[in-house]
Design an enzyme around this catalytic site. Structure first.
Site, PDB file in Angstrom:
ATOM      1  N   SER A 184      34.023   7.153  67.847  1.00 51.39           N
ATOM      2  CA  SER A 184      32.778   7.909  67.811  1.00 51.39           C
ATOM      3  C   SER A 184      31.600   6.962  67.572  1.00 51.39           C
ATOM      4  CB  SER A 184      32.878   8.998  66.736  1.00 51.39           C
ATOM      5  OG  SER A 184      31.811   9.906  66.840  1.00 51.39           O
ATOM      6  N   ASP A 186      36.549  13.315  71.080  1.00 50.15           N
ATOM      7  CA  ASP A 186      36.438  12.470  69.900  1.00 50.15           C
ATOM      8  C   ASP A 186      37.804  12.103  69.320  1.00 50.15           C
ATOM      9  OD1 ASP A 186      35.657  11.134  67.678  1.00 50.15           O
ATOM     10  OD2 ASP A 186      34.498  12.764  66.800  1.00 50.15           O
TER      11      ASP A 186
END
Length: 717
Positions: free
Chosen positions: A331, A477
Site C-alpha cells: 500500500s 491491497d
C-alpha cells in the site's frame, strides 16, 4: 512554508499516455462465468471517453488477433467481475441484458455458510463476541494508561526528562549517539556493557570463538580458519542477535559482542584476500556461508498517509550506508519502496527532502469531486489518475526486472487477488519480472472503498507495449492478508533478518514492549541501575501480566471470528486477517502518531508536514541502527568475498591460454556473460560455462544468474 528550490527531476514527464490509456481500457473489461462473454458495460467513472470505448476497439488492444470465427466470439482477456463492479451502480434490466445476449453473473456463496445453525446463530454470536472484545479493549486501555502515567509522572522527571528531550531533538545520527551516551551515563547504563554475563546469550561461547578466530587468523592457518568460520556464520549464533542485547542501553551492547563482530569481519576479509586458499574453495565457502547466514530485508507497512514516515526510515539508512538491497512495501509503503528501488543512491539523496511533497498529490480532489465519484463507483479515488501520479515514483513504466538492473535493489510489492480465497502474490523480479511497477503499486493500494481493484499490466519490451498480467485478473491491497510478507521473502531471497517499519494505526496502538525494545530500555529508577539491577518490566509485573492477558484474549476472540467466518464480506473482501497477521520482524520500528494525525490520514502532506514525517522516521530509526550495522557488517563482508571469489574462479578456470588480466590479452579479447547453475544445488563449478566472444572492445562483463535458490545477481567488473 514552501521552498522555491526545485525538486530533482521535478519537471520530468515519465508518463507514457499509451500505457495509461491501455490500462484504463483494461479496467472496463468484465467476464461472465457461463459463456466467457463480456458482461454489461460499466458506468462512466474513469472518464466519459474511455467509458464509451466499444468492445472491438478494446479487443484489438488487449488481445491477439483471433485466428478463426469461433475465437472472435470469445475474447481471451479475463478479469473478475464481483470486486470491480461499482457497489452503487444501477443494474440494467434483464430485458436489456438479454437483448445483448449476455447473462447475469451468478453470485458465489460460501458452502460453509449454508447450514441452518450458521444462519440462525451467526449474528448473535458475532454481536456477543464483539461486545466482549470492546470490553476487553476498554480494560486494555486502562492498563496502558496506568503504565504511561506512572512512567510520565514518576520516572521521566527532572534531569532525566531534560536528557530524554534532548535525545529526541537530535537532528543527525552523530548527534543522537552523543546524546544517547550522555543519557546512558546519567542512568549508569554504560556499566552494563562491561559485564559479559547475561542470560540472553552464551557469552562463554562468544568469547572462546573470538579468541579462536583471532589465533587462527594471526597464525595464518587459513584452511582451519575457513572451516571454523563455517560453524559460527549462522543466524543468531550463540544468541548475539537477541534483541535484549540491544534493549538495555540507548546506544550500545555488550563489549564482548562488539569485539566478536569486529573479529568475524576481519576473519572473513582475511579469507577473501588469502592466497593459500584456491579460488574454487573460496567460492564453495562463500556460497555455503551466504546461504547459511541469510539476507536482510527492509519491510515497509501500509498505513495510508502515515506511510510517508517511511521516507525518514529510508533516509536514515541511506545516510549511514545501511539500506538493504531487498525492500518490500505494501500500500503506502509500496510507494516509498518503489522510489527507493528505482532510484540510485545519489538520486535518492536529492529526492528524500520536504520538497518531495510537491509530487504527492493523490488526495488533491476536493470533497465535491470525490463524494459523487464514490457514490457512482464505490471508490473515492480514480485509478487512471493515480496511475499518472505514481509514474514519478516508479520512473515511468519501469518493470521489476528493469528496476533491479538499474539500481541493484530488489523491489517487492504485496497484492491480493480480488477473489477472497485466492493466494497472495508477492510481485518482484522473480515472480513478475515484466510486470509494470505502477500497476502493482495501484493494486497494493486498492483498499475497498478507497480504490477499486485494478488489473496488473506487463510490458512487452520488444514492442514497447503493455498487456494485462495474469489473464487480466484484478488485485487489491495486500495488507488485507499479508502486510509483511516474511515467509515469501525467505522463499525467494533467503531472507532471515527483517527490519520492519510498522505504521498501521490499528496495529501500532497495541504495541507494548514489556522488556524494552532495541535502543529503548525500560525506564528504571537510578537507584536500581546504581546497584547494577538493569532488568525490569514496564509498569511492574502485574501491569505487564494484565496487558499480555487482555491482548491475548482479544486475539483469541478475533481468531474465533475468523475461524467461524462470522464477519460479513464487505466489498467481497475478507477483513478478518487485518489484526491476525505477523506485523513484526527482527527489528521493528513503531513511529508514534498523535490523535490529530488521524484527521489527515487521507490527505496530501505539505512540505512542512512531509519534513516533519521524514524527521520522525529518522528519529525512530536511529536507536535501531547499531543492531542493523552489526548484522550488515558480517553480511556485507560475506558478499564482498563471494563477489571476488566468483570473479577469480571465472578468470582462472576459463582463461587458461594466458596469464594476467584481460587488458593484457590483446585488443580483441572480450569476456562475455557467464551463466552459473544454481549456487546451492551444484556441488562444484563443473557446470559453469564461459561463452567467449571477440570484438573490438576490452570491457569484461560477468553475470551470475543464481544468487540464491531463485534470485539473480549481476556483477560488473
Amino acid at each position: 512554508m514552501t521552498s522555491s528550490t526545485p525538486l530533482y527531476d521535478e519537471n520530468e514527464d515519465y508518463i507514457d499516455e499509451n500505457h495509461i490509456n491501455t490500462f484504463a481500457k483494461a479496467l472496463l473489461w468484465e467476464d461472465d462465468d457461463h459463456d466467457g462473454l463480456a458482461s454489461p458495460p460499466l458506468p462512466a467513472y474513469e472518464g466519459d471517453k474511455l467509458a464509451e470505448v466499444n468492445a472491438e476497439e478494446l479487443s484489438s488492444v488487449l488481445t491477439p488477433e483471433p485466428n478463426n470465427e469461433s475465437e472472435k466470439s470469445r475474447p481471451e482477456f479475463v478479469v473478475s467481475h464481483n470486486d470491480w463492479y461499482p457497489i452503487n451502480a444501477p443494474e440494467k434490466s434483464k430485458a436489456k441484458a438479454d437483448a445483448k445476449g449476455r447473462k447475469k453473473r451468478a453470485s458465489t456463496r460460501d458452502e460453509f455458510r449454508s447450514s441452518a445453525a450458521y444462519t440462525l446463530l451467526r449474528w448473535p454470536f458475532l454481536i456477543i463476541i464483539t461486545v466482549w472484545i470492546l470490553l476487553l479493549c476498554i480494560l486494555y486501555t486502562v492498563v496502558r494508561a496506568y503504565v504511561a502515567l506512572s512512567e510520565y509522572m514518576l520516572t521521566w522527571v527532572g534531569e532525566r526528562k531534560v536528557l530524554r528531550n534532548k535525545l529526541r531533538a537530535s537532528k543527525t545520527y552523530e548527534e543522537w549517539i552523543e546524546n544517547a551516551l550522555e543519557l546512558d551515563r546519567y542512568l549508569h547504563l554504560d556499566k552494563w556493557s562491561s559485564i559479559p554475563r547475561f542470560s540472553y546469550y552464551d557469552y562463554r561461547t562468544v568469547k572462546r570463538t573470538t579468541s579462536k578466530l583471532r589465533m587462527l587468523r594471526m597464525r595464518g592457518m587459513d584452511e582451519e580458519l575457513m572451516v571454523f568460520l563455517q560453524g559460527c556464520l549462522k543466524k543468531n549464533f550463540a544468541g548475539i542477535e537477541n534483541r535484549q542485547l540491544y534493549a538495555h542501553r540507548y546506544y550500545g551492547t555488550k563489549n564482548v559482542v562488539h569485539v566478536y563482530i569486529d573479529e568475524v569481519v576481519a576473519s572473513i576479509d582475511h579469507v577473501t584476500e588469502s592466497e593459500n586458499i584456491t579460488p574454487e574453495d573460496k567460492r564453495r565457502f562463500f556460497r555455503s556461508v551466504s546461504r547459511n547466514y541469510g539476507r536482510t530485508a527492509l519491510c515497509l507497512s501500509g498505513g495510508a498517509c502515515f506511510a510517508y514516515t517511511h521516507f525518514g526510515i529510508v533516509k536514515a539508512l541511506l545516510d549511514n550506508d545501511l539500506l538493504p538491497s531487498i525492500i518490500t512495501g505494501t500500500s503506502g509503503g509500496g510507494l516509498v519502496a518503489a522510489l527507493a528501488c528505482t532510484r540510485t543512491d545519489d538520486e535518492l539523496k536529492q529526492l528524500l527532502v520536504p520538497r518531495l511533497a510537491r509530487k504527492i498529490t493523490a488526495c488533491e480532489d476536493p470533497w465535491y469531486v470525490w463524494i459523487p465519484r464514490w457514490w457512482r463507483t464505490g471508490a473515492r479515488f480514480d485509478s487512471t489518475a493515480w496511475a499518472r501520479k505514481s509514474n514519478y515514483f516508479t520512473l515511468g513504466s519501469l518493470t521489476f526486472q528493469e528496476a533491479y538492473h538499474r539500481t541493484g535493489r530488489r523491489l517487492n510489492i504485496s497484492t491480493v487477488p480480488a477473489d477472497p480465497h485466492s493466494p497472495v502474490i508477492l510481485c518482484n523480479n522473480i515472480t513478475a519480472p515484466n510486470c509494470i511497477i505502477w500497476s502493482c503499486l495501484l493494486a497494493s493500494s486498492a483498499v475497498p472503498g478507497i480504490l477499486n481493484p485494478v488489473v496488473l499490466m506487463m510490458k512487452d519490451s520488444k514492442k514497447n507495449t503493455i498487456v494485462p498480467f495474469s489473464l487480466g485478473s484484478k488485485w487489491k491491497d495486500g495488507s488485507l492478508r499479508t502486510d509483511i510478507p516474511i515467509d515469501a521473502l525467505k522463499t525467494y531471497y533467503n531472507v532471515n533478518f527483517t527490519v520492519v517499519s510498522q505504521v498501521n494505526p490499528h496495529i501500532s496502538l497495541f504495541f507494548f514492549a514489556p522488556k524494552g525494545s532495541v535502543g529503548r530500555p525500560v525506564a528504571s529508577s537510578r537507584r536500581k541501575t546504581r546497584r547494577e539491577k538493569y532488568a525490569s518490566l514496564r509498569g511492574g509485573f502485574i501491569a505487564t501480566a494484565l496487558e499480555h492477558l487482555f491482548k491475548l484474549e482479544i486475539k483469541k476472540w478475533l481468531e474465533m471470528i475468523k475461524t467461524l467466518d462470522l464477519l460479513p464480506r464487505l466489498s467481497e473482501s475478507d477483513w478478518s486477517s487485518i489484526w491476525l497477521q505477523r506485523f513484526t520482524g527482527s527489528i521493528t520500528i513503531w513511529p508514534r502518531n498523535n490523535f490529530r494525525d488521524f484527521w489527515y490520514i487521507l490527505s496530501d502532506p505539505s512540505e512542512e508536514g512531509l519534513g516533519e514525517m521524514i524527521r520522525k522516521g529518522e528519529r525512530y530509526m536511529f536507536p535501531k541502527i547499531l543492531f542493523l550495522k552489526h548484522r550488515l557488517s558480517i553480511e556485507n563482508a560475506i558478499e564482498r568475498g563471494r563477489t571476488k571469489s566468483k570473479l577469480s574462479t571465472a578468470h582462472l578456470e576459463h582463461s587458461p591460454r594466458f596469464s594476467g588480466t584481460p587488458e593484457f590479452a590483446g585488443p580483441e579479447f572480450q569476456l562475455q556473460t557467464v551463466h552459473y547453475d544454481d549456487d546451492y544445488d551444484s556441488e562444484s563449478s563443473a557446470e559453469e560455462t564461459l561463452s567467449p566472444g571477440f570484438s573490438q572492445g576490452t570491457h569484461a562483463v560477468l553475470t551470475d544468474e543464481s544468487d540464491d535458490d531463485s534470485s539473480d545477481d549481476e556483477i560488473d567488473d
